[in-house]
Design an enzyme around this catalytic site. Sequence first.
Site, PDB file in Angstrom:
ATOM      1  N   TYR A 172       0.798  -1.248   0.115  1.00 14.90           N
ATOM      2  CA  TYR A 172      -0.012  -0.003  -0.020  1.00 14.90           C
ATOM      3  C   TYR A 172       0.832   1.198   0.052  1.00 14.90           C
ATOM      4  O   TYR A 172       2.020   1.361  -0.010  1.00 14.90           O
ATOM      5  CB  TYR A 172      -0.989  -0.010   1.269  1.00 14.90           C
ATOM      6  CG  TYR A 172      -1.838  -1.222   1.046  1.00 14.90           C
ATOM      7  CD1 TYR A 172      -2.941  -1.211   0.069  1.00 14.90           C
ATOM      8  CD2 TYR A 172      -2.117  -2.214   2.109  1.00 14.90           C
ATOM      9  CE1 TYR A 172      -3.940  -2.184  -0.074  1.00 14.90           C
ATOM     10  CE2 TYR A 172      -2.923  -3.228   1.961  1.00 14.90           C
ATOM     11  CZ  TYR A 172      -3.914  -3.215   0.712  1.00 14.90           C
ATOM     12  OH  TYR A 172      -4.647  -4.264   0.713  1.00 14.90           O
ATOM     13  N   ARG A 220       2.817  -0.345  11.417  1.00 11.10           N
ATOM     14  CA  ARG A 220       2.941  -1.656  10.734  1.00 11.10           C
ATOM     15  C   ARG A 220       3.871  -1.562   9.379  1.00 11.10           C
ATOM     16  O   ARG A 220       3.501  -0.921   8.423  1.00 11.10           O
ATOM     17  CB  ARG A 220       1.764  -2.374  10.084  1.00 11.10           C
ATOM     18  CG  ARG A 220       2.042  -3.737   9.868  1.00 11.10           C
ATOM     19  CD  ARG A 220       0.527  -4.576   9.632  1.00 11.10           C
ATOM     20  NE  ARG A 220       0.900  -5.897   9.907  1.00 11.10           N
ATOM     21  CZ  ARG A 220      -0.040  -7.087   9.696  1.00 11.10           C
ATOM     22  NH1 ARG A 220      -1.095  -6.808   8.998  1.00 11.10           N
ATOM     23  NH2 ARG A 220       0.242  -8.080  10.301  1.00 11.10           N
ATOM     24  N   ARG A 315      -4.661 -16.256  10.868  1.00 15.89           N
ATOM     25  CA  ARG A 315      -5.691 -17.073   9.899  1.00 15.89           C
ATOM     26  C   ARG A 315      -6.067 -18.327  10.840  1.00 15.89           C
ATOM     27  O   ARG A 315      -7.081 -18.787  10.643  1.00 15.89           O
ATOM     28  CB  ARG A 315      -4.928 -17.492   8.950  1.00 15.89           C
ATOM     29  CG  ARG A 315      -5.003 -16.640   7.514  1.00 15.89           C
ATOM     30  CD  ARG A 315      -4.211 -16.474   6.573  1.00 15.89           C
ATOM     31  NE  ARG A 315      -4.625 -15.234   5.639  1.00 15.89           N
ATOM     32  CZ  ARG A 315      -4.416 -14.111   6.368  1.00 15.89           C
ATOM     33  NH1 ARG A 315      -3.801 -13.767   7.313  1.00 15.89           N
ATOM     34  NH2 ARG A 315      -4.594 -12.990   5.368  1.00 15.89           N
TER      35      ARG A 315
END
Length: 334
Positions: A172, A220, A315
């Site tokens: 991003y 992050r 996950r």
Amino acid sequence: MAGLTDRITINGMELMNRLVMPPLTTWKSSASDGEVTDELISHYDEKTRGGYLGLVIMEHAYISQEGKASKGQLSIASDDRIPGLRKLVDTIHGNGVKVVCQINHAGGKTGSDITGVPSAGPYRPLAEGLPEPDRMLTKEEILRAEDQFAAAAVRAKEAGFDGVEVHSAHGYLLCQFFSPLVNHRSDEYGGSLEQRIRIHLETIRKVREAVGPDYPVFIRLGCVDDMPGGSVIGDAAAACRKFQEAGADLIDISGGMSGFIRKGMENVQGYYGEVSEEVKKNVDIPVLVTGGITEAKAADELIRQGRSDLTGVGRAILKDSEWPRKAMTQLKGE
């Protein structure tokens, strides 16, 4: 040596343990405007029930329409989103769990079909397979994006989040600036590592000024691109030291332009452990690491071995909402 079950305090935010549910996009927000839905609230209610998680970092919320990554993504782009976000926060707090809001701008990793405007990033990349924006951001647009991060952080605080995390991973916008694969600018926002992280440092400082000294601010970082010519561990260690100086309270370790999975290491428990270990040597603030962790013992050992201060399990918890309870029960020998 501390372990997963031990408490930790981050700029006044006390966590009952060091198990973190990292940001995992659910696409359960309203497709049109990113509003919090009952389905989204139900999802986080289920994941935090029982209070076995120390912390949830909310899935990424877009800070502006041009920074929206996908349909169904959560929004924090305007003040009218605050009431819905507050309802979500109250649900998580009701289960005894802290929650941090991750704020993000997609940069070149989006398209006009999502945002309604041409995509823009630091530069048009030279590496095949990487996001290619329609145009390059101007300096004025860079400064506006920084201000949008700060405004979003204020909204997060007003909504009751316990902290905010600036997203610079997984390809991003801020990750694009950090990566030498993508950032070939010739101005003060490109070139050397120090110039590639200028936008990060300015953003952290603006966020810190906006929310005050006593509000936790995380970042992050996509520390390694795992691609020839991309960012490497040494870049991450040097950058994170600067992030701390700028006002960050925690470093959240993840992947860069190649995403959040390390090819060939999918079955390794904590495959960013080598990165977090090196970053920890260069900062005095807590370091969080995620990456393929499915076993409670592996999550615990990353901390006990001094490779991280907190461990993110994504996950496995997404697949099994009982994972946090089982992990805490196992590690405490109950």
